[in-house]
Design a protein around this motif. Structure first.
Motif, PDB file in Angstrom:
ATOM      1  N   GLY A  29       0.821  -1.202   0.000  1.00  0.00           N
ATOM      2  CA  GLY A  29       0.000   0.000   0.000  1.00  0.00           C
ATOM      3  C   GLY A  29       0.858   1.257   0.000  1.00  0.00           C
ATOM      4  O   GLY A  29       0.572   2.214  -0.713  1.00  0.00           O
ATOM      5  N   TYR A 111      -3.286  -9.164  -3.568  1.00  0.00           N
ATOM      6  CA  TYR A 111      -2.061  -8.711  -2.896  1.00  0.00           C
ATOM      7  C   TYR A 111      -0.915  -9.679  -3.182  1.00  0.00           C
ATOM      8  O   TYR A 111       0.225  -9.289  -3.421  1.00  0.00           O
ATOM      9  CB  TYR A 111      -2.344  -8.660  -1.396  1.00  0.00           C
ATOM     10  CG  TYR A 111      -1.467  -7.708  -0.610  1.00  0.00           C
ATOM     11  CD1 TYR A 111      -1.765  -6.349  -0.560  1.00  0.00           C
ATOM     12  CD2 TYR A 111      -0.366  -8.156   0.103  1.00  0.00           C
ATOM     13  CE1 TYR A 111      -0.993  -5.475   0.170  1.00  0.00           C
ATOM     14  CE2 TYR A 111       0.416  -7.289   0.838  1.00  0.00           C
ATOM     15  CZ  TYR A 111       0.096  -5.946   0.873  1.00  0.00           C
ATOM     16  OH  TYR A 111       0.866  -5.082   1.592  1.00  0.00           O
ATOM     17  N   PHE A 232      -6.975   1.196   3.475  1.00  0.00           N
ATOM     18  CA  PHE A 232      -6.119   0.118   2.986  1.00  0.00           C
ATOM     19  C   PHE A 232      -4.739   0.175   3.636  1.00  0.00           C
ATOM     20  O   PHE A 232      -4.214  -0.820   4.128  1.00  0.00           O
ATOM     21  CB  PHE A 232      -5.989   0.229   1.459  1.00  0.00           C
ATOM     22  CG  PHE A 232      -5.251  -0.914   0.824  1.00  0.00           C
ATOM     23  CD1 PHE A 232      -5.932  -2.070   0.438  1.00  0.00           C
ATOM     24  CD2 PHE A 232      -3.879  -0.860   0.622  1.00  0.00           C
ATOM     25  CE1 PHE A 232      -5.251  -3.134  -0.146  1.00  0.00           C
ATOM     26  CE2 PHE A 232      -3.200  -1.923   0.042  1.00  0.00           C
ATOM     27  CZ  PHE A 232      -3.890  -3.063  -0.342  1.00  0.00           C
ATOM     28  N   SER A 235      -4.544  -0.840   7.179  1.00  0.00           N
ATOM     29  CA  SER A 235      -5.105  -2.191   7.394  1.00  0.00           C
ATOM     30  C   SER A 235      -6.437  -2.151   8.144  1.00  0.00           C
ATOM     31  O   SER A 235      -6.717  -3.018   8.968  1.00  0.00           O
ATOM     32  CB  SER A 235      -4.136  -3.086   8.166  1.00  0.00           C
ATOM     33  OG  SER A 235      -2.905  -3.182   7.523  1.00  0.00           O
ATOM     34  N   SER A 329      -1.531 -10.523   8.048  1.00  0.00           N
ATOM     35  CA  SER A 329      -2.638  -9.930   8.795  1.00  0.00           C
ATOM     36  C   SER A 329      -3.948  -9.994   8.020  1.00  0.00           C
ATOM     37  O   SER A 329      -5.020  -9.850   8.589  1.00  0.00           O
ATOM     38  CB  SER A 329      -2.312  -8.486   9.179  1.00  0.00           C
ATOM     39  OG  SER A 329      -2.365  -7.655   8.039  1.00  0.00           O
TER      40      SER A 329
HETATM   41  N1  TRP Z   1      -1.890  -2.187   4.940  1.00  0.00           N
HETATM   42  C1  TRP Z   1      -1.255  -3.074   4.011  1.00  0.00           C
HETATM   43  C2  TRP Z   1      -0.528  -2.261   2.962  1.00  0.00           C
HETATM   44  O1  TRP Z   1      -0.586  -1.069   2.955  1.00  0.00           O
HETATM   45  C3  TRP Z   1      -2.229  -4.044   3.387  1.00  0.00           C
HETATM   46  C4  TRP Z   1      -3.087  -4.709   4.368  1.00  0.00           C
HETATM   47  C5  TRP Z   1      -2.730  -5.591   5.317  1.00  0.00           C
HETATM   48  C6  TRP Z   1      -4.472  -4.515   4.524  1.00  0.00           C
HETATM   49  N2  TRP Z   1      -3.809  -5.951   6.084  1.00  0.00           N
HETATM   50  C7  TRP Z   1      -4.875  -5.299   5.612  1.00  0.00           C
HETATM   51  C8  TRP Z   1      -5.374  -3.752   3.842  1.00  0.00           C
HETATM   52  C9  TRP Z   1      -6.204  -5.275   6.033  1.00  0.00           C
HETATM   53  C10 TRP Z   1      -6.708  -3.740   4.268  1.00  0.00           C
HETATM   54  C11 TRP Z   1      -7.098  -4.488   5.349  1.00  0.00           C
HETATM   55  O2  TRP Z   1       0.083  -2.808   2.107  1.00  0.00           O
END
Ligand code: TRP
Length: 453
Positions: A29, A111, A232, A235, A329
């Motif tokens: 992200g 992802y 995003f 998370s 996660s």
């Molecule tokens: N935050 C992560 C990123 O920026 C991606 C991610 C991990 C995510 N767990 C999550 C996005 C849960 C949404 C919900 O790459």
């Protein structure tokens, strides 16, 4: 710790929670998605809206999500279920947990494919593909990778296996040690890259692009993308952070920890942007190049740098690790739920992995066999559709419902007790934002983004 204060999945040490949650937040992200959507949405004004979304919506909701998780000490589905029963609300509130698990599957499926690109770049950079190369080589190398479904599928499979292996062993075993070394290394490498790109010709143009606020470029949809990305990148909205919160010790301050995580995550995104855009402008490339942006600009920079093969290889290795600690996660909520249902952790992990892997094939094909218009859904490929549906619809919706639930449905006294802030003023500020500002902002952006006014 009292005997009651346990989770069947384990409890983390205080700074392990920060590391694990930062590991979840900092991922593709920040390094891959933030720069390319900033490019696609015209730069400055988009960055400003994103920063507002992080501070006014993301961080307050993250506090609510962690509190809900730590209170329940279970998988998000069951933590939400218990809290909903306790608050005596309608049955459908439990849907927050279910929708979250579904969003987790969707996101994990694409992802893993993108993380596979980073894996594919490790040997490419190491073998000197980009040494002394120009932007045409960088573009065709990436284009050729995308055109080859079997290669993409192979890297996607490898990444999925890596992710599942860690999940099967439990999140705290193995992963902790890796994160402890890799997160600082990632920061150092980002700084090296930043040093390189700040000394290149495109800096002024890049800074201007990212930080000059030209609101005429802002559309309803780009505000929606900024909001969706705030969820995003932190998370949020599907239970990942709730699941991690469930393993957080009672004596750690939720609000302070969350603000640290939010700040680190934002810094990494901005630094990634300031690494990528100078290279874009110095080489006459397009800021709106889309998902390939990072894979076309950074190899160019490494190709021109002394010891570029070494730094470049390390860099893509670390991107892969950052993605790895995030992917875990995404799967944890569903696996934790299955474990609570009585499945063994290994079997649950395999099941979740096989499901997400299969769905990932749709994303693999989106870049080649299914890239034609006849395979598009409302003008979007399968990958674009999943990305839009999760980041821009499911996550904000989940986050909004969490904010409404914690702000309006749970007893204030219970929420206060879980957050345990030193004084009432910060609590009251957070509470007001969570009740009004965060859900209100999501609602307005939704309606506007969907073109309803
Ligand atoms: N935050 C992560 C990123 O920026 C991606 C991610 C991990 C995510 N767990 C999550 C996005 C849960 C949404 C919900 O790459």
């Amino acid at each position: 710790m009292s005997s009651k204060d346990q989770s069947i999945h384990g409890i983390w040490g205080r700074w392990i929670f920060i590391l694990a949650a930062t590991g979840s937040a900092v991922g593709l992200g920040n390094i891959w998605k933030f720069p390319y959507i900033t490019g696609e949405n015209g730069g400055g004004a988009f960055v400003l809206v994103y920063l507002l979304c992080i501070s006014l919506v993301g961080i307050p909701i993250m506090i609510a999500e962690v509190a809900l998780g730590r209170k329940g000490r279970k998988s998000p589905i069951n933590s939400v279920k218990e809290a909903a029963n306790e608050a005596d609300v309608a049955h459908w509130w439990q849907g927050i947990g279910w929708m979250g698990a579904l969003a987790g599957f969707f996101i994990l499926s694409f992802y893993s494919v993108i993380a596979g690109w980073a894996l594919a770049y490790i040997p490419k950079v190491a073998m000197g593909t980009f040494t002394g190369a120009d932007s045409a080589v960088a573009e065709s190398t990436f284009g050729n990778l995308l055109a080859d479904p079997l290669t993409l599928l192979g890297w996607h499979s490898l990444f999925m296996v890596l992710t599942l292996t860690v999940i099967a062993r439990g999140v705290n075993k193995g992963l902790e040690a890796a994160i402890r070394i890799l997160m600082p290394l990632l920061f150092i490498l980002l700084l090296v890259l930043l040093g390189y790109s700040l000394s290149s010709d495109g800096v002024a143009e890049a800074a201007n692009f990212m930080f000059s606020f030209d609101f005429s470029k802002l559309t309803g949809e780009s505000v929606l993308v900024a909001l969706g990305h705030a969820f995003f990148t932190l998370s949020l909205g599907m239970g990942a952070i709730m699941a991690y919160g469930a393993y957080m010790p009672r004596d750690a301050s939720i609000a302070k920890t969350v603000m640290t995580i939010g700040a680190l995550d934002t810094i990494v995104a901005l630094v990634a942007g300031m690494c990528i855009f100078p290279i874009v402008f110095a080489n006459g490339m397009e800021p709106g190049a889309g998902p390939g942006l990072m894979f076309q600009t950074l190899p160019l920079a490494f190709g021109q740098m002394p010891m570029g093969e070494v730094f470049g290889t390390l860099f893509f290795l670390l991107v892969a690790f950052a993605a790895w600690s995030s992917a875990i996660s995404l799967a944890e909520p569903a696996v934790a739920w299955a474990v609570e249902k009585g499945f063994n952790r290994v079997k649950a992990s395999v099941a979740v992995g096989v499901f997400a892997w299969t769905l990932g094939i749709g994303t693999v094909l989106s870049f080649n066999l299914w890239s034609g218009d006849e395979y598009k859904i409302f003008g979007k490929t399968f990958f674009d559709t999943l990305d839009f549906l999760t980041a821009n619809i499911m996550l904000p919706l989940g986050g909004m419902l969490i904010a409404i639930f914690v702000g309006w449905k749970m007893k204030k006294r219970k929420v206060e007790k879980e957050l345990d802030m030193a004084s009432m003023l910060p609590f009251n500020i957070w509470y007001a934002i969570t009740r009004l500002v965060a859900p209100g902002a999501v609602l307005v952006v939704f309606l506007k983004g969907l073109g309803l006014f």
